[in-house]
Motif scaffolding. Structure first.
Motif, short mmCIF file in Angstrom:
data_model
loop_
_atom_site.label_atom_id
_atom_site.label_comp_id
_atom_site.label_asym_id
_atom_site.label_seq_id
_atom_site.Cartn_x
_atom_site.Cartn_y
_atom_site.Cartn_z
N SER A 160 0.84 -1.20 0.00
CA SER A 160 0.00 0.00 0.00
C SER A 160 0.87 1.24 0.00
O SER A 160 2.06 1.17 0.36
CB SER A 160 -0.88 0.02 1.26
N SER A 161 0.26 2.35 -0.36
CA SER A 161 0.97 3.64 -0.24
C SER A 161 1.32 3.87 1.22
O SER A 161 2.34 4.46 1.55
CB SER A 161 0.09 4.80 -0.67
N GLN A 162 0.40 3.44 2.08
CA GLN A 162 0.62 3.66 3.51
C GLN A 162 1.87 2.94 3.97
O GLN A 162 2.67 3.47 4.75
CB GLN A 162 -0.61 3.18 4.29
N TYR A 191 -2.62 15.06 3.71
CA TYR A 191 -3.06 13.68 3.89
C TYR A 191 -2.66 13.17 5.28
O TYR A 191 -1.47 13.17 5.63
CB TYR A 191 -2.43 12.83 2.79
N TYR A 194 6.72 16.06 1.82
CA TYR A 194 5.63 15.23 1.29
C TYR A 194 4.69 16.12 0.48
O TYR A 194 4.25 17.17 0.96
CB TYR A 194 4.84 14.56 2.42
N THR A 225 1.45 16.11 -2.88
CA THR A 225 0.54 15.42 -3.80
C THR A 225 0.33 16.35 -5.01
O THR A 225 -0.75 16.95 -5.14
CB THR A 225 -0.80 15.14 -3.09
N TYR A 248 -4.12 16.69 -1.94
CA TYR A 248 -5.07 16.07 -1.02
C TYR A 248 -5.23 16.97 0.20
O TYR A 248 -4.24 17.29 0.83
CB TYR A 248 -4.57 14.70 -0.57
N ASP A 253 3.38 11.72 -3.82
CA ASP A 253 2.26 10.76 -3.72
C ASP A 253 1.33 11.07 -4.90
O ASP A 253 0.61 12.06 -4.89
CB ASP A 253 1.55 10.96 -2.37
N TYR A 300 -1.34 9.75 -6.08
CA TYR A 300 -2.66 9.12 -6.00
C TYR A 300 -3.64 9.86 -6.93
O TYR A 300 -3.53 11.07 -7.11
CB TYR A 300 -3.16 9.14 -4.54
N THR A 332 -0.27 3.60 -6.21
CA THR A 332 -1.02 2.49 -5.61
C THR A 332 -2.04 1.93 -6.59
O THR A 332 -2.55 2.67 -7.44
CB THR A 332 -1.73 2.95 -4.32
N SER A 351 -4.71 0.58 -5.27
CA SER A 351 -5.92 0.54 -4.44
C SER A 351 -7.13 1.16 -5.13
O SER A 351 -8.24 0.68 -4.98
CB SER A 351 -5.70 1.29 -3.13
N LYS A 352 -6.92 2.25 -5.83
CA LYS A 352 -8.05 2.96 -6.44
C LYS A 352 -8.24 2.55 -7.90
O LYS A 352 -9.37 2.54 -8.39
CB LYS A 352 -7.84 4.48 -6.37
N ARG A 366 -4.21 -4.91 -2.25
CA ARG A 366 -3.04 -4.58 -1.45
C ARG A 366 -1.75 -4.64 -2.28
O ARG A 366 -0.81 -5.36 -1.98
CB ARG A 366 -2.91 -5.50 -0.21
C1 LIG Z 1 -3.33 10.95 -0.73
C2 LIG Z 1 -3.52 9.47 -0.63
N1 LIG Z 1 -2.43 8.67 -0.71
C3 LIG Z 1 -2.56 7.33 -0.60
C4 LIG Z 1 -3.80 6.73 -0.39
C5 LIG Z 1 -3.99 5.26 -0.07
O1 LIG Z 1 -3.51 4.32 -0.81
P1 LIG Z 1 -3.24 2.87 -0.15
O2 LIG Z 1 -4.57 2.18 -0.04
O3 LIG Z 1 -2.36 2.25 -1.18
O4 LIG Z 1 -2.54 3.06 1.16
C6 LIG Z 1 -4.93 7.51 -0.30
C7 LIG Z 1 -6.25 6.85 -0.04
O5 LIG Z 1 -7.26 7.46 0.17
C8 LIG Z 1 -4.79 8.90 -0.43
O6 LIG Z 1 -5.87 9.67 -0.31
#
Ligand SMILES: Cc1ncc(COP(=O)(O)O)c(C=O)c1O
Length: 484
Positions: free
Chosen positions: A197-199, A223, A262, A264, A269, A297, A299, A327, A329-330, A337
């Motif tokens: 994940s990005s997290q 974020y 950091y 975006t 975000y 990031d 995203y 990521t 994820s979206k 994951r």
């Molecule tokens: C700015 C930003 N980065 C990363 C993510 C999350 O990605 P991941 O599910 O890969 O952690 C989000 C999800 O909402 C996001 O808003």
């Protein structure tokens, strides 16, 4: 020496812990060990004779003998021929005290992580207007199922074993190709580290590059997942305001020198601003001057509806200071994951070693299926399809907000799974309360600020909502205005 423990207690103890899938003997050992650890069998007390216990529990005597022998070997019991089996163990702590002190025994690092907290929304993914939710119903499930079957048939055995820590080479190449073409990212596949994940990327970057009290510049508003990861590493966070051109490099140049920045840039975000080219160049120059790293990031850059996004910061950087985070994820689905970082070459060995140290690697099979999905052209087709779908939902939401356009102001609606809806000052709090009572998930913009909130309103997710949901939720929102 005390009397044998009363016989009727044994079937109750045994039944309470009878666990599916455990053999009789293992169950008995488990039951006795648990009772001993919990202090339910006092030191010196005599256990029932194996014959008696076997009869009480309706199991074989040899199972009881074997269980007693095992617990003697573990040091819980002492057995004397002709005299019986005795408890030879005193628990160190009463269970309640143990539970209390366990929660107070975190390391400073651990406590820092817990204090910083996670970043997960408690609202249901399907609730209007929950932000950051892709439409998982619109994912091509049948195709994915076919690709999974084909992959397992072709290379299931190889994919079932341990794999490379950096990720599956096929996926690294597929991502590098996509990023070069769609985002102007300049990298070799070997610079890509596949993560979950990005997290995870943010946590890993913070743990590897930040020392306690190091300065980190963070967009404000920003974020929370990034803020939490930096706080957990002990960073000193310096908020950098954003304006209509994004990250304000005019202000950041007056701030304490950062070790990490950091940002975006494609879709700030939570405000959705695209960072201007002059600001991007200025930020890269500032990072180089301070020898700081930039986390880009990226995203939501895949979901631009009205124009193409500016190429990634990473491709503009000649100094190798940008760590690009992306990521799936979206763009695919959150529970996959799978995410990735594009690392400056100098960081690749350290991050790869850390990945091995932390957890090895991401699931090989899903990496392989994702690589097939990209290389066979399905990813590009899926993105095209989702862009059209999400754009139509965004347009519908904008239309349905029209009746309250005197009090709500959508900003930067060109991209993403959500947009920010600005409200006049003072309205956010009471309206959030009445909207929440009406069953809406409204995430206030003020929650993303470190300093005093300059923009109040909500982050309005629309991508995962059906047209009917959008219409009904807007009606509820408008009604809740009257009830605030
Ligand atoms: C700015 C930003 N980065 C990363 C993510 C999350 O990605 P991941 O599910 O890969 O952690 C989000 C999800 O909402 C996001 O808003």
């Amino acid at each position: 020496m005390s009397k044998p423990l009363s016989a009727p207690v044994w079937p109750t103890l045994f039944a309470a812990s009878a666990s599916i899938g455990m053999g009789i003997q293992a169950q008995l050992i488990h039951t006795l060990r648990k009772a001993l650890l919990a202090g339910r069998l006092p030191h010196g007390s005599r256990l029932p004779a194996s014959r008696m216990l076997a009869k009480d529990l309706a199991i074989s005597r040899s199972s009881v003998e074997a269980a007693y022998a095992q617990l003697e070997a573990e040091g819980y019991l002492h057995r004397r021929t002709g005299a019986g089996s005795f408890v030879a163990f005193t628990p160190q702590l009463r269970p309640s005290k143990k539970a209390a002190s366990a929660s107070a025994q975190l390391s400073q690092r651990g406590q820092g992580i817990v204090n910083a907290g996670g970043c997960r929304d408690s609202a249901l993914p399907s609730m209007a207007f929950n932000a950051g939710q892709p439409d998982t119903r619109a994912f091509p499930h049948a195709l994915w199922q076919k690709l999974m079957q084909q992959r397992w048939g072709k290379s299931g055995a190889a994919l079932a074993s341990y794999g490379p820590a950096q990720g599956l080479p096929e996926l690294q190449s597929a991502i590098a190709g996509y990023l070069a073409q769609a985002r102007g990212v300049d990298c070799q596949p070997e610079q890509i580290l596949i993560l979950n994940s990005s997290q995870q990327a943010l946590q890993m970057i913070a743990q590897l590059l930040i020392d306690p009290a190091d300065t980190v510049w963070l967009e404000d508003p920003g974020y929370l997942g990034a803020r939490n990861a930096m706080l957990a590493a002990g960073a000193q966070i310096v908020p950098v305001p954003v304006d209509e051109e994004g990250f304000n490099t005019g202000i950041s140049q007056t701030l304490a020198a950062p070790r990490l920045i950091y940002t975006t840039p494609s879709h700030q975000y939570p405000l959705g601003i695209a960072m201007s080219l002059p600001r991007r160049m200025a930020l890269i120059a500032q990072a180089a001057a301070h020898q700081a790293w930039i986390i880009e990031d990226d995203y939501d850059s895949e979901f631009y509806y009205d124009q193409r996004p500016l190429p990634a910061l990473q491709g503009l950087d000649q100094q190798g200071r940008v760590i690009y985070v992306g990521t799936f994820s979206k763009v695919l689905f959150p529970s996959l994951r799978l995410a990735y970082v594009v690392l400056p070459p100098a960081l690749v060995p350290a991050f790869t070693t850390a990945r091995i140290a932390f957890d090895g690697h991401s699931a090989q099979f899903l990496q392989a299926v994702t690589a097939d999905f990209i290389s066979q052209g399905h990813f590009a087709a899926h993105l095209r399809h989702m862009r059209l779908l999400y754009r139509s939902r965004r347009d519908l939401l904008l239309e349905k907000l029209q009746p309250i356009s005197d009090i709500t102001h959508p900003i930067n609606t060109a991209a993403g799974l959500q947009f920010a809806l600005q409200l006049p000052k003072g309205l956010e709090k009471p309206w959030t309360a009445s909207g929440t009572t009406a069953g809406l998930a409204l995430r206030p913009l003020s929650a993303f600020y470190q300093e005093e909130a300059k923009t109040e309103g909500w982050l309005m997710g629309y991508a995962s909502l059906s047209n009917g949901q959008i219409i009904r939720a807007c009606e509820a929102l408008i009604k809740s205005y009257q009830e605030k």
